[in-house]
Every structure is written in structure tokens, then in C-alpha cells.
Design a protein around this motif. Structure first.
Motif, mmCIF file in Angstrom:
data_model
loop_
_atom_site.group_PDB
_atom_site.id
_atom_site.type_symbol
_atom_site.label_atom_id
_atom_site.label_comp_id
_atom_site.label_asym_id
_atom_site.label_seq_id
_atom_site.Cartn_x
_atom_site.Cartn_y
_atom_site.Cartn_z
ATOM 1 N N GLU A 33 0.821 -1.206 0.000
ATOM 2 C CA GLU A 33 0.000 0.000 0.000
ATOM 3 C C GLU A 33 0.860 1.264 0.000
ATOM 4 N N VAL A 34 0.292 2.325 -0.528
ATOM 5 C CA VAL A 34 0.990 3.610 -0.555
ATOM 6 C C VAL A 34 1.103 4.139 0.872
ATOM 7 N N PRO A 35 2.290 4.602 1.299
ATOM 8 C CA PRO A 35 2.442 5.143 2.655
ATOM 9 C C PRO A 35 1.425 6.243 2.939
ATOM 10 N N ALA A 36 0.814 6.193 4.119
ATOM 11 C CA ALA A 36 -0.286 7.113 4.430
ATOM 12 C C ALA A 36 0.014 8.069 5.584
ATOM 13 N N VAL A 37 1.166 7.908 6.236
ATOM 14 C CA VAL A 37 1.484 8.749 7.396
ATOM 15 C C VAL A 37 2.470 9.843 6.995
ATOM 16 N N ALA A 38 2.027 11.088 7.107
ATOM 17 C CA ALA A 38 2.881 12.227 6.760
ATOM 18 C C ALA A 38 3.840 12.524 7.903
ATOM 19 N N LEU A 39 5.095 12.865 7.552
ATOM 20 C CA LEU A 39 6.092 13.251 8.549
ATOM 21 C C LEU A 39 6.601 14.661 8.245
ATOM 22 N N PHE A 40 6.748 15.446 9.296
ATOM 23 C CA PHE A 40 7.160 16.849 9.188
ATOM 24 C C PHE A 40 8.493 17.054 9.901
ATOM 25 N N ARG A 41 9.358 17.903 9.319
ATOM 26 C CA ARG A 41 10.679 18.106 9.910
ATOM 27 C C ARG A 41 10.668 19.204 10.976
ATOM 28 N N GLN A 42 11.499 19.016 11.969
ATOM 29 C CA GLN A 42 11.553 19.964 13.075
ATOM 30 C C GLN A 42 11.988 21.350 12.603
ATOM 31 N N GLY A 43 12.903 21.420 11.650
ATOM 32 C CA GLY A 43 13.363 22.716 11.158
ATOM 33 C C GLY A 43 12.228 23.571 10.638
ATOM 34 N N ASP A 44 11.260 22.940 9.937
ATOM 35 C CA ASP A 44 10.111 23.686 9.426
ATOM 36 C C ASP A 44 9.205 24.157 10.558
ATOM 37 N N LEU A 45 9.085 23.343 11.592
ATOM 38 C CA LEU A 45 8.265 23.733 12.742
ATOM 39 C C LEU A 45 8.899 24.911 13.478
ATOM 40 N N GLU A 46 10.217 24.932 13.543
ATOM 41 C CA GLU A 46 10.912 26.034 14.207
ATOM 42 C C GLU A 46 10.744 27.339 13.427
ATOM 43 N N VAL A 47 10.722 27.236 12.101
ATOM 44 C CA VAL A 47 10.476 28.426 11.270
ATOM 45 C C VAL A 47 9.093 28.988 11.577
#
Length: 233
Positions: A184-198
Motif C-alpha cells: 500500500e501507498v504510505p499514508a502517514v505524513a512526517l514533518f521536519r523539526q526545522g520547518d516547525l521552528e520556522v
């Protein structure tokens, strides 16, 4: 003349050319070294038709064997093996996700793929020696699910959903959840900490106001202007 002799005789018309297996064998290099040499421009495109090279070209490239050897002794590898190699070199426990960050800054670029998985440049991996850069990549490149990212920002999941919907933050990769099948196509999105800090440092968001919004009330982030591209930040 036997049948096998006839076949060898008919095949002798191409005896003066080399294919993509015979050519690296003649050079005394592995297939991955040969492909890396091609990417580096040390091996020209096939000139004899049918994806084969003439003897003249092969002899010319034979003179570049030292240059080909200088391209490194480590093949391009996947994220897990790359993280293991770097971890052993620097004495650190590294997650495979750190390679996404190192590739994002072009420190160790993606140069191909195997069965849908990125392959990272073995040459860049072999020569990488900057611990400070690695430590920054570990920190900025730490990955969070939507729930974890909301927790990092100390906002509700509904608030974070508005950030994603409006394009203020985007996932850097997707993975399969524990209940998904491998096909199946991966369904869980992951976000990087650097973008959250911005986001945390962005003057256009009053985080105190966002966090004061009680449960059940509309999010202050619902007013955000939708971004059509990250280049406009």
C-alpha cells in the motif's frame, strides 16, 4: 560445424564491441563503479549501436581507470545503511531520516532509487567528515507525525491541520503505518523539526493567542492565507 559453433560464429560480428556488462569487466570495476563513472562523464555514451561501445572507446576509457578509482570505494546506498555507516564513524545513534535532511541541503544527495527507495551518494557519504553539520541535520531533520508536530508546537491537532491545509508546512516524506500492508501507498505524513521552528519564529502568527483558544472554538489559524508555493515565504 556444430550448432553451438554456428551461434558463436554468428555472434562474432559483435565481438569488436562491449556491452554494459563486458565493458566494466574489461575495466576491472564493479557495475556500480561503472555507472558512477558514466554519471561523472568519464565513460561516454554507447557509440556502437544497441547500447554497446566500440573497442576504440573502451581503450580510451582504459586510460581513465585511475580517475574512475578516485570516484570512491563505497557504492550508493539506502538510508538505513547510510545512517549506520555515519553512526559508526561518529559514534552516534542515527535514524535513517537524517539522510533526508542531509540530502535536502545537498550534503549527501540522492542519486538514484532501488525498489522505490532513495539511494544516497556513496562518494559524498565516504568523504563526509563534518560532525557539526551532522548534529545540525539530526536536530533540524527530526521527523514528527501530525500529532507529534502539534505537540511540538503546543497547539491542538485542529490548529496544526490548518497549517497543513494552508500550505504553511508540508510533509517531507510519508511512511506506512503499522496497520498498512507493504504494497500500500504510505499514508502517514512526517514533518521536519526545522520547518516547525520556522513557524514558531514567524511574526505573522501569535502563538500565545492560538494556544489560548479553548477546545471547541474555531482556530485562530483558520484565518491564514493559503500559500500556493513555499518559495513565497
Amino acid at each position: 560445424m556444430g550448432e553451438q559453433q554456428v551461434k558463436r560464429k554468428s555472434g562474432s560480428k559483435r565481438a569488436g564491441t562491449f556491452g554494459p556488462v563486458q565493458f566494466p569487466d574489461r575495466l576491472g570495476v564493479s557495475l556500480w563503479q561503472f555507472e558512477r563513472a558514466r554519471r561523472a562523464g568519464l565513460v561516454p555514451e554507447p557509440d556502437a549501436g544497441g547500447g554497446r561501445w566500440s573497442v576504440a572507446v573502451v581503450e580510451e576509457v582504459m586510460g581513465r581507470r585511475a580517475q574512475i578509482a578516485a570516484l570512491g570505494a563505497l557504492p550508493d546506498v539506502g538510508a538505513e545503511r547510510a545512517a549506520g555507516l555515519l553512526g559508526a564513524r561518529f559514534g552516534m545513534e542515527l535514524e535513517a531520516g537524517v539522510l533526508i535532511e542531509l540530502a535536502r541541503t545537498d550534503v549527501i544527495p540522492v542519486v538514484g532509487e532501488y525498489k522505490g527507495h532513495a539511494l544516497y551518494c556513496g562518494r559524498a557519504l565516504e568523504t563526509f567528515a563534518d560532525r557539526a553539520v551532522l548534529e545540525r541535520a539530526v536536530e533540524s531533520g527530526r521527523l514528527y507525525t501530525r500529532v507529534q508536530a502539534a505537540g511540538y508546537l503546543r497547539v491542538r491537532e485542529a490548529d496544526f491541520a490548518h497549517l497543513v491545509r494552508s500550505g504553511w508546512v508540508e510533509p517531507v516524506t510519508w511512511v506506512r503505518s503499522g496497520w498498512q500492508r507493504r504494497r500500500e501507498v504510505p499514508a502517514v505524513a512526517l514533518f521536519r523539526q526545522g520547518d516547525l521552528e520556522v513557524l514558531l519564529a514567524h511574526p505573522g502568527i501569535d502563538w500565545d493567542e492560538v494556544r489560548r483558544t479553548p477546545k471547541g472554538r474555531p482556530s485562530q489559524l483558520a484565518r491564514l492565507t493559503t500559500r500556493t508555493g513555499r518559495g513565497g515565504e
